[in-house]
Design a protein around this motif. Structure first.
Motif, PDB file in Angstrom:
ATOM      1  N   ALA A 110       0.837  -1.202   0.000  1.00  0.00           N
ATOM      2  CA  ALA A 110       0.000   0.000   0.000  1.00  0.00           C
ATOM      3  C   ALA A 110       0.873   1.254   0.000  1.00  0.00           C
ATOM      4  N   VAL A 111       1.924   1.260   0.815  1.00  0.00           N
ATOM      5  CA  VAL A 111       2.822   2.420   0.847  1.00  0.00           C
ATOM      6  C   VAL A 111       3.513   2.596  -0.509  1.00  0.00           C
ATOM      7  N   GLU A 112       4.003   1.507  -1.071  1.00  0.00           N
ATOM      8  CA  GLU A 112       4.667   1.595  -2.372  1.00  0.00           C
ATOM      9  C   GLU A 112       3.719   2.165  -3.428  1.00  0.00           C
ATOM     10  N   LEU A 113       2.494   1.695  -3.425  1.00  0.00           N
ATOM     11  CA  LEU A 113       1.511   2.178  -4.396  1.00  0.00           C
ATOM     12  C   LEU A 113       1.259   3.673  -4.242  1.00  0.00           C
ATOM     13  N   VAL A 114       1.034   4.133  -3.021  1.00  0.00           N
ATOM     14  CA  VAL A 114       0.706   5.557  -2.857  1.00  0.00           C
ATOM     15  C   VAL A 114       1.916   6.460  -3.063  1.00  0.00           C
ATOM     16  N   VAL A 115       3.110   5.966  -2.789  1.00  0.00           N
ATOM     17  CA  VAL A 115       4.305   6.781  -3.031  1.00  0.00           C
ATOM     18  C   VAL A 115       4.537   6.927  -4.530  1.00  0.00           C
ATOM     19  N   HIS A 116       4.302   5.851  -5.280  1.00  0.00           N
ATOM     20  CA  HIS A 116       4.487   5.903  -6.728  1.00  0.00           C
ATOM     21  C   HIS A 116       3.319   6.587  -7.440  1.00  0.00           C
ATOM     22  N   ARG A 117       2.166   6.570  -6.794  1.00  0.00           N
ATOM     23  CA  ARG A 117       0.944   7.142  -7.384  1.00  0.00           C
ATOM     24  C   ARG A 117       0.263   8.043  -6.357  1.00  0.00           C
ATOM     25  N   PRO A 118       0.729   9.303  -6.217  1.00  0.00           N
ATOM     26  CA  PRO A 118       0.177  10.198  -5.190  1.00  0.00           C
ATOM     27  C   PRO A 118      -1.327  10.433  -5.297  1.00  0.00           C
ATOM     28  N   LEU A 119      -1.886  10.295  -6.493  1.00  0.00           N
ATOM     29  CA  LEU A 119      -3.329  10.494  -6.628  1.00  0.00           C
ATOM     30  C   LEU A 119      -4.105   9.393  -5.909  1.00  0.00           C
ATOM     31  N   VAL A 120      -3.536   8.192  -5.834  1.00  0.00           N
ATOM     32  CA  VAL A 120      -4.179   7.110  -5.092  1.00  0.00           C
ATOM     33  C   VAL A 120      -4.231   7.472  -3.612  1.00  0.00           C
ATOM     34  N   ALA A 121      -3.144   8.038  -3.113  1.00  0.00           N
ATOM     35  CA  ALA A 121      -3.116   8.472  -1.703  1.00  0.00           C
ATOM     36  C   ALA A 121      -4.219   9.483  -1.445  1.00  0.00           C
ATOM     37  N   LYS A 122      -4.403  10.385  -2.388  1.00  0.00           N
ATOM     38  CA  LYS A 122      -5.443  11.407  -2.234  1.00  0.00           C
ATOM     39  C   LYS A 122      -6.829  10.759  -2.182  1.00  0.00           C
ATOM     40  N   VAL A 123      -7.072   9.784  -3.039  1.00  0.00           N
ATOM     41  CA  VAL A 123      -8.370   9.098  -3.033  1.00  0.00           C
ATOM     42  C   VAL A 123      -8.575   8.360  -1.721  1.00  0.00           C
ATOM     43  N   LEU A 124      -7.562   7.632  -1.279  1.00  0.00           N
ATOM     44  CA  LEU A 124      -7.699   6.872  -0.036  1.00  0.00           C
ATOM     45  C   LEU A 124      -7.881   7.783   1.166  1.00  0.00           C
ATOM     46  N   ALA A 125      -7.238   8.951   1.134  1.00  0.00           N
ATOM     47  CA  ALA A 125      -7.355   9.886   2.251  1.00  0.00           C
ATOM     48  C   ALA A 125      -8.705  10.599   2.246  1.00  0.00           C
ATOM     49  N   GLN A 126      -9.261  10.845   1.061  1.00  0.00           N
ATOM     50  CA  GLN A 126     -10.468  11.668   0.959  1.00  0.00           C
ATOM     51  C   GLN A 126     -11.757  10.890   0.749  1.00  0.00           C
ATOM     52  N   SER A 127     -11.682   9.760   0.073  1.00  0.00           N
ATOM     53  CA  SER A 127     -12.900   9.077  -0.354  1.00  0.00           C
ATOM     54  C   SER A 127     -13.396   8.075   0.674  1.00  0.00           C
ATOM     55  N   LYS A 128     -14.491   8.409   1.304  1.00  0.00           N
ATOM     56  CA  LYS A 128     -15.094   7.476   2.251  1.00  0.00           C
ATOM     57  C   LYS A 128     -15.639   6.252   1.522  1.00  0.00           C
ATOM     58  N   ASP A 129     -16.118   6.438   0.299  1.00  0.00           N
ATOM     59  CA  ASP A 129     -16.662   5.315  -0.462  1.00  0.00           C
ATOM     60  C   ASP A 129     -15.579   4.290  -0.776  1.00  0.00           C
ATOM     61  N   GLU A 130     -14.440   4.768  -1.250  1.00  0.00           N
ATOM     62  CA  GLU A 130     -13.348   3.850  -1.579  1.00  0.00           C
ATOM     63  C   GLU A 130     -12.842   3.159  -0.325  1.00  0.00           C
ATOM     64  N   PHE A 131     -12.758   3.901   0.770  1.00  0.00           N
ATOM     65  CA  PHE A 131     -12.292   3.314   2.014  1.00  0.00           C
ATOM     66  C   PHE A 131     -13.265   2.241   2.490  1.00  0.00           C
ATOM     67  N   ARG A 132     -14.558   2.532   2.422  1.00  0.00           N
ATOM     68  CA  ARG A 132     -15.560   1.545   2.859  1.00  0.00           C
ATOM     69  C   ARG A 132     -15.514   0.282   2.005  1.00  0.00           C
ATOM     70  N   ALA A 133     -15.227   0.475   0.712  1.00  0.00           N
ATOM     71  CA  ALA A 133     -15.198  -0.662  -0.209  1.00  0.00           C
ATOM     72  C   ALA A 133     -14.091  -1.649   0.145  1.00  0.00           C
ATOM     73  N   THR A 134     -13.039  -1.184   0.778  1.00  0.00           N
ATOM     74  CA  THR A 134     -11.913  -2.057   1.110  1.00  0.00           C
ATOM     75  C   THR A 134     -11.758  -2.297   2.607  1.00  0.00           C
ATOM     76  N   GLU A 135     -12.449  -1.519   3.405  1.00  0.00           N
ATOM     77  CA  GLU A 135     -12.258  -1.544   4.857  1.00  0.00           C
ATOM     78  C   GLU A 135     -12.461  -2.923   5.478  1.00  0.00           C
ATOM     79  N   ALA A 136     -13.503  -3.616   5.098  1.00  0.00           N
ATOM     80  CA  ALA A 136     -13.795  -4.912   5.715  1.00  0.00           C
ATOM     81  C   ALA A 136     -12.679  -5.915   5.457  1.00  0.00           C
ATOM     82  N   LYS A 137     -12.132  -5.892   4.269  1.00  0.00           N
ATOM     83  CA  LYS A 137     -11.069  -6.847   3.944  1.00  0.00           C
ATOM     84  C   LYS A 137      -9.765  -6.478   4.654  1.00  0.00           C
TER      85      LYS A 137
END
Length: 175
Positions: A91-118
């Motif tokens: 996860a760290v490698e992905l967000v460091v290489h793709r800063p926009l992913v970090a922004k989505v994970l930090a801001q998007s409650k929908d995206e977070f909920r979609a992965t939170e349970a797993k």
């Protein structure tokens, strides 16, 4: 009708390609800037993206699929410690290489909920196996991943810094 759909899909892909080229350091272009650079009217941008968050999500669709696959792989890994480490490092490698992913994970409650349970399943399994501190939760996991990305971008050599920070954080999290 199919040709209108095909044209709409091509317009969307064109807008995303232009927006990707404009996106620097995790910044998404404004709709006006995007329309001008893509040589379309701003209404065309709005037809494809309701708001900046929708544009951001469109920009990182593929990377979010990579993130989801990373989570699925960790869930399937029977070794609780290895699964947690793999997920955190990936996860760290992905967000460091793709800063926009970090922004989505930090801001998007929908995206977070979609992965939170797993992610919670991986975290809970690591706690049960007594390889993770009992006071660490899934929200801590997300914040630490995004926090490392932010801290790594502040100085030179963000990838190397991120790797160092991952080692420090894991040393504090794992038992």
């Amino acid at each position: 009708m199919a040709s209108k759909r095909s044209d709409a899909k091509q317009n969307r892909e064109h807008l995303l390609a232009v927006a990707r080229a404009m996106a620097r350091n995790g910044e998404v272009p404004s709709f006006n800037e995007l329309a001008k650079k893509a040589e379309v009217g701003v209404g065309t941008v709005y037809r494809h993206f309701a708001d900046q968050q929708a544009l951001l999500a469109g920009l990182v669709e593929e990377q979010l699929e990579d993130f989801r696959a990373l989570i699925e792989h960790a869930v399937a890994n029977e070794d609780a410690s290895a699964a947690l480490e793999e997920l955190f490092r990936g996860a760290v490698e992905l967000v460091v290489h793709r800063p926009l992913v970090a922004k989505v994970l930090a801001q998007s409650k929908d995206e977070f909920r979609a992965t939170e349970a797993k992610v919670e399943a991986v975290v809970a399994r690591a706690k049960k196996a007594k390889v993770l501190r009992a006071d660490v939760g899934v929200s801590d996991f997300r914040r630490l991943v995004c926090g490392i990305e932010l801290a790594a971008r502040v100085g030179p050599q963000p990838r190397e810094a991120a790797q160092r920070y991952v080692e420090i954080v894991l040393a504090g999290l794992l038992l």
